[in-house]
Design a protein around this motif. Structure first.
Motif, PDB file in Angstrom:
ATOM      1  N   LEU A 138      -5.291  -3.866  -3.394  1.00  0.00           N
ATOM      2  CA  LEU A 138      -4.852  -2.469  -3.444  1.00  0.00           C
ATOM      3  C   LEU A 138      -4.567  -1.896  -2.071  1.00  0.00           C
ATOM      4  CD1 LEU A 138      -4.666  -0.397  -5.929  1.00  0.00           C
ATOM      5  CD2 LEU A 138      -5.371  -2.735  -6.365  1.00  0.00           C
ATOM      6  N   MET A 139      -5.326  -2.315  -1.048  1.00  0.00           N
ATOM      7  CA  MET A 139      -5.042  -1.812   0.300  1.00  0.00           C
ATOM      8  C   MET A 139      -3.687  -2.326   0.769  1.00  0.00           C
ATOM      9  SD  MET A 139      -7.483   0.168   0.671  1.00  0.00           S
ATOM     10  CE  MET A 139      -6.959   0.779   2.265  1.00  0.00           C
ATOM     11  N   ALA A 140      -3.376  -3.580   0.454  1.00  0.00           N
ATOM     12  CA  ALA A 140      -2.057  -4.135   0.791  1.00  0.00           C
ATOM     13  C   ALA A 140      -0.965  -3.396   0.027  1.00  0.00           C
ATOM     14  CB  ALA A 140      -2.020  -5.627   0.465  1.00  0.00           C
ATOM     15  N   ASP A 141      -1.237  -3.054  -1.219  1.00  0.00           N
ATOM     16  CA  ASP A 141      -0.245  -2.363  -2.049  1.00  0.00           C
ATOM     17  C   ASP A 141       0.024  -0.953  -1.521  1.00  0.00           C
ATOM     18  OD1 ASP A 141      -0.257  -4.632  -3.577  1.00  0.00           O
ATOM     19  OD2 ASP A 141      -1.533  -3.796  -5.157  1.00  0.00           O
ATOM     20  N   ALA A 142      -1.035  -0.264  -1.114  1.00  0.00           N
ATOM     21  CA  ALA A 142      -0.857   1.087  -0.572  1.00  0.00           C
ATOM     22  C   ALA A 142       0.000   1.025   0.693  1.00  0.00           C
ATOM     23  CB  ALA A 142      -2.215   1.730  -0.277  1.00  0.00           C
ATOM     24  N   LEU A 143      -0.266   0.052   1.548  1.00  0.00           N
ATOM     25  CA  LEU A 143       0.535  -0.113   2.770  1.00  0.00           C
ATOM     26  C   LEU A 143       2.000  -0.378   2.411  1.00  0.00           C
ATOM     27  CD1 LEU A 143       0.846  -0.507   5.860  1.00  0.00           C
ATOM     28  CD2 LEU A 143       0.061  -2.881   5.548  1.00  0.00           C
ATOM     29  N   THR A 144       2.229  -1.206   1.404  1.00  0.00           N
ATOM     30  CA  THR A 144       3.595  -1.546   0.981  1.00  0.00           C
ATOM     31  C   THR A 144       4.336  -0.322   0.446  1.00  0.00           C
ATOM     32  OG1 THR A 144       2.740  -3.731   0.383  1.00  0.00           O
ATOM     33  CG2 THR A 144       4.942  -3.172  -0.416  1.00  0.00           C
ATOM     34  N   ILE A 145       3.653   0.483  -0.346  1.00  0.00           N
ATOM     35  CA  ILE A 145       4.285   1.694  -0.890  1.00  0.00           C
ATOM     36  C   ILE A 145       4.610   2.664   0.249  1.00  0.00           C
ATOM     37  CG2 ILE A 145       3.930   3.727  -2.366  1.00  0.00           C
ATOM     38  CD1 ILE A 145       2.229   1.886  -4.192  1.00  0.00           C
ATOM     39  N   ASN A 168      -7.991  -1.320 -13.097  1.00  0.00           N
ATOM     40  CA  ASN A 168      -9.204  -0.593 -12.703  1.00  0.00           C
ATOM     41  C   ASN A 168      -9.137  -0.157 -11.241  1.00  0.00           C
ATOM     42  OD1 ASN A 168     -10.538  -0.838 -15.206  1.00  0.00           O
ATOM     43  ND2 ASN A 168     -11.299  -2.888 -14.665  1.00  0.00           N
ATOM     44  N   SER A 169      -8.689  -1.058 -10.381  1.00  0.00           N
ATOM     45  CA  SER A 169      -8.630  -0.711  -8.956  1.00  0.00           C
ATOM     46  C   SER A 169      -7.576   0.353  -8.691  1.00  0.00           C
ATOM     47  CB  SER A 169      -8.388  -1.964  -8.101  1.00  0.00           C
ATOM     48  OG  SER A 169      -9.593  -2.707  -7.988  1.00  0.00           O
ATOM     49  N   TRP A 170      -6.463   0.293  -9.424  1.00  0.00           N
ATOM     50  CA  TRP A 170      -5.440   1.339  -9.272  1.00  0.00           C
ATOM     51  C   TRP A 170      -5.996   2.700  -9.654  1.00  0.00           C
ATOM     52  CZ3 TRP A 170      -1.777   2.608  -6.443  1.00  0.00           C
ATOM     53  CH2 TRP A 170      -0.881   1.670  -5.929  1.00  0.00           C
ATOM     54  N   LEU A 171      -6.747   2.743 -10.747  1.00  0.00           N
ATOM     55  CA  LEU A 171      -7.338   4.012 -11.177  1.00  0.00           C
ATOM     56  C   LEU A 171      -8.320   4.546 -10.140  1.00  0.00           C
ATOM     57  CD1 LEU A 171      -7.762   3.120 -14.923  1.00  0.00           C
ATOM     58  CD2 LEU A 171      -6.542   5.147 -14.077  1.00  0.00           C
ATOM     59  N   GLN A 172      -9.046   3.637  -9.502  1.00  0.00           N
ATOM     60  CA  GLN A 172     -10.006   4.086  -8.486  1.00  0.00           C
ATOM     61  C   GLN A 172      -9.313   4.589  -7.232  1.00  0.00           C
ATOM     62  OE1 GLN A 172     -12.999   1.080  -7.584  1.00  0.00           O
ATOM     63  NE2 GLN A 172     -14.427   2.228  -8.864  1.00  0.00           N
ATOM     64  N   LEU A 173      -8.213   3.937  -6.850  1.00  0.00           N
ATOM     65  CA  LEU A 173      -7.593   4.247  -5.555  1.00  0.00           C
ATOM     66  C   LEU A 173      -6.614   5.415  -5.602  1.00  0.00           C
ATOM     67  CD1 LEU A 173      -7.452   3.325  -2.544  1.00  0.00           C
ATOM     68  CD2 LEU A 173      -5.337   2.146  -3.176  1.00  0.00           C
ATOM     69  N   ALA A 174      -5.738   5.423  -6.601  1.00  0.00           N
ATOM     70  CA  ALA A 174      -4.601   6.353  -6.588  1.00  0.00           C
ATOM     71  C   ALA A 174      -4.998   7.816  -6.335  1.00  0.00           C
ATOM     72  CB  ALA A 174      -3.793   6.210  -7.883  1.00  0.00           C
ATOM     73  N   GLU A 198     -13.918   8.315 -13.852  1.00  0.00           N
ATOM     74  CA  GLU A 198     -14.008   8.485 -12.396  1.00  0.00           C
ATOM     75  C   GLU A 198     -12.641   8.921 -11.842  1.00  0.00           C
ATOM     76  OE1 GLU A 198     -15.297   4.789 -10.595  1.00  0.00           O
ATOM     77  OE2 GLU A 198     -14.768   5.489  -8.580  1.00  0.00           O
ATOM     78  N   ALA A 199     -11.577   8.269 -12.316  1.00  0.00           N
ATOM     79  CA  ALA A 199     -10.227   8.592 -11.846  1.00  0.00           C
ATOM     80  C   ALA A 199      -9.874  10.035 -12.192  1.00  0.00           C
ATOM     81  CB  ALA A 199      -9.217   7.634 -12.471  1.00  0.00           C
ATOM     82  N   LYS A 200     -10.219  10.459 -13.402  1.00  0.00           N
ATOM     83  CA  LYS A 200      -9.891  11.825 -13.827  1.00  0.00           C
ATOM     84  C   LYS A 200     -10.643  12.853 -12.989  1.00  0.00           C
ATOM     85  CE  LYS A 200      -8.293  10.816 -18.472  1.00  0.00           C
ATOM     86  NZ  LYS A 200      -8.643  10.704 -19.897  1.00  0.00           N
ATOM     87  N   PHE A 201     -11.874  12.523 -12.647  1.00  0.00           N
ATOM     88  CA  PHE A 201     -12.684  13.409 -11.799  1.00  0.00           C
ATOM     89  C   PHE A 201     -12.009  13.603 -10.443  1.00  0.00           C
ATOM     90  CE2 PHE A 201     -15.815  13.816  -8.398  1.00  0.00           C
ATOM     91  CZ  PHE A 201     -16.497  14.954  -8.793  1.00  0.00           C
ATOM     92  N   HIS A 202     -11.632  12.498  -9.800  1.00  0.00           N
ATOM     93  CA  HIS A 202     -11.012  12.600  -8.468  1.00  0.00           C
ATOM     94  C   HIS A 202      -9.617  13.219  -8.559  1.00  0.00           C
ATOM     95  CE1 HIS A 202     -14.167  10.760  -6.161  1.00  0.00           C
ATOM     96  NE2 HIS A 202     -14.291   9.830  -7.079  1.00  0.00           N
ATOM     97  N   ALA A 203      -8.932  12.991  -9.668  1.00  0.00           N
ATOM     98  CA  ALA A 203      -7.588  13.555  -9.836  1.00  0.00           C
ATOM     99  C   ALA A 203      -7.649  15.080  -9.868  1.00  0.00           C
ATOM    100  CB  ALA A 203      -6.942  13.013 -11.107  1.00  0.00           C
TER     101      ALA A 203
END
Ligand code: CP
Ligand code: NVA
Length: 319
Positions: A138-145, A168-174, A198-203
Motif C-alpha cells: 500500500l505504501m508503494a501504491d500511494a507513492l504511485t498514485i 483490508n489494507s486499502w480500507l485502513q489506508l485510504a 475502522e475505515a468509516k470512523f477515520h473517513a
C-alpha cells in the motif's frame, strides 16, 4: 522520522496521517537520490531477516536490494528451513532473532503469528503480507498514485474483486491519506467487518468516503483508480474452483473501466491472472501502471526500513 523509529509496521491502525505522509515524502527523496546514483547509507552495518512462509517475487527482491542500497544486509529465511517449521515456538524464535538482527520482515498466513512475533521481539517487525494485510504494498501504491495524479487528497479508489489482504489494507489506508475508497466484492467475500468499521470512523474524521458494496459498477463509476487483485490468494488454492465461479462478473475489463474517469489509472499488486480478475486489454493497456507500482515497492520499503531502523543521527538535513 523519530516517531516510527524502533516501532513495528504490521498494519495501519497505529500509524497516523503525518507519519504516513512523511514516509511517502522519504520514499520520494530516496527514489530521486537513487535515480541520480546517490545512495543514502542510512542502514550501514544493519541486518534484516526476511522470513517467508509463502512465495514472493517483488517483496523478496525489493527488500534484499533495498537493504543493500541503504548500506545494510538482508538474510533470506524460508520458514520451512527454520526450526519454526519443526515446531520451535514463535516466541523463542523472536527472542533469538532479536539477539542477531536489527529488524525482521515476515510473510506468513495468520496476522496473529506476526503480532506474536512482534510481541516477543525487541527489534522492529515488518508485515511482508499476511492473510489479513499487506501494508508495504500500500505504501508503494500511494507513492504511485501521487506520481500519476499529482496528489492523494480527494482521489477515489475503486477496488473490485476479493475482499482480501489488499482490500483490508486499502480500507485502513485510504481515509488516513484523504482518499475515498470503494470496495466491490461478491457476497460472502467482503473485507473484514472490523476493518470496514475502522475505515468509516477515520473517513468521518477526514471527510472522505467509504463504500462497501457487491456492485462493481457502483464502485467504479467516476473513479480515479481501479484496483484489483487475484481471486485466489496464497492459501486459498483449495477453493479455487468455487471462487472462479463466484467471482464471475467482477472482472476488470474495458466495459467496467468505461465507467471510470477518462484518465483513470489501473493498478494491481501482482502477480496477475489475465482473463480472470482483469482482462489482458486493461492490464496491458495505456491506463495500466502496474510496473511503476512494482518498482515503487523498492523505494517505499527503503523509506519504511530507514524510518524504523536508522539511528537518530543517520538522517542528514536533506532527509
Ligand atoms: N505484490 C507482491 O507482494 O508480490 P510478491 O508476492 O511477488 O512479493
Ligand atoms: N492477495 C494476494 C496478494 C499477493 C501479493 C495473496 O495474498 O496471495
Amino acid at each position: 522520522h523519530q516517531s516510527l523509529c524502533g516501532r513495528d509496521f504490521l498494519h495501519f491502525s497505529d500509524v497516523g496521517t503525518s507519519e504516513l505522509e512523511r514516509l511517502i515524502r522519504l520514499a520520494q527523496v530516496l527514489k530521486e537520490a537513487q535515480k541520480s546514483n546517490f545512495t543514502h547509507r542510512l542502514l550501514a552495518g544493519k541486518t534484516l531477516g526476511l522470513i517467508f512462509d509463502k512465495s514472493s517475487t517483488r517483496t523478496r527482491v525489493s527488500f534484499e536490494v533495498g537493504m543493500l542500497q541503504l548500506g545494510g544486509h538482508a538474510l533470506f529465511l524460508p520458514g520451512n528451513q527454520l526450526q519454526t517449521g519443526r515446531g520451535e515456538p514463535i516466541s523463542d524464535t523472536a527472542q533469538v532473532m532479536s539477539r542477531y538482527l536489527d529488524g525482521v520482515m515476515i510473510r506468513t498466513f495468520r496476522q496473529s503469528d506476526v503480532e506474536t512475533f512482534a510481541e516477543y521481539a525487541s527489534i522492529p517487525v515488518i508485515n511482508g503480507l499476511t492473510d489479513e494485510f499487506h501494508p508495504c504494498q500500500l505504501m508503494a501504491d500511494a507513492l504511485t498514485i501521487l506520481e500519476h495524479m499529482g496528489g492523494l487528497q480527494g482521489v477515489t479508489v475503486a477496488y473490485v474483486g476479493d475482499g482480501n489482504n489488499m482490500a483490508n489494507s486499502w480500507l485502513q489506508l485510504a481515509p488516513k491519506l484523504g482518499m475515498n475508497i470503494r470496495v466491490a466484492t461478491p457476497p460472502g467475500y467482503q473485507p473484514l467487518a472490523h476493518v470496514v468499521e475502522e475505515a468509516k470512523f477515520h473517513a468521518v474524521h477526514n471527510h472522505t468516503q467509504v463504500l462497501v458494496t457487491t456492485d462493481p459498477l457502483r464502485a467504479v463509476e467516476g473513479a480515479d483508480v481501479i484496483y484489483t487483485d487475484t481471486w485466489v490468494s496464497m492459501g486459498d488454492e483449495a477453493e479455487s474452483e468455487v471462487r472462479l465461479s463466484r467471482f464471475e462478473g467482477y472482472q476488470v475489463n474495458e466495459d467496467l473501466c468505461a465507467l471510470a474517469k477518462p484518465d483513470y489509472i489501473f493498478m494491481h499488486c501482482l502477480p496477475a491472472h489475465r482473463g480472470e480478475e482483469v482482462s489482458e486489454s486493461v492490464i496491458d493497456g495505456d491506463h495500466s501502471v502496474i510496473f511503476d507500482q512494482a518498482e515503487n515497492r523498492l523505494h517505499a520499503q527503503k523509506a519504511i526500513l530507514a524510518a524504523l531502523l536508522a539511528d537518530a543521527g543517520a538522517f542528514g538535513e536533506d532527509l
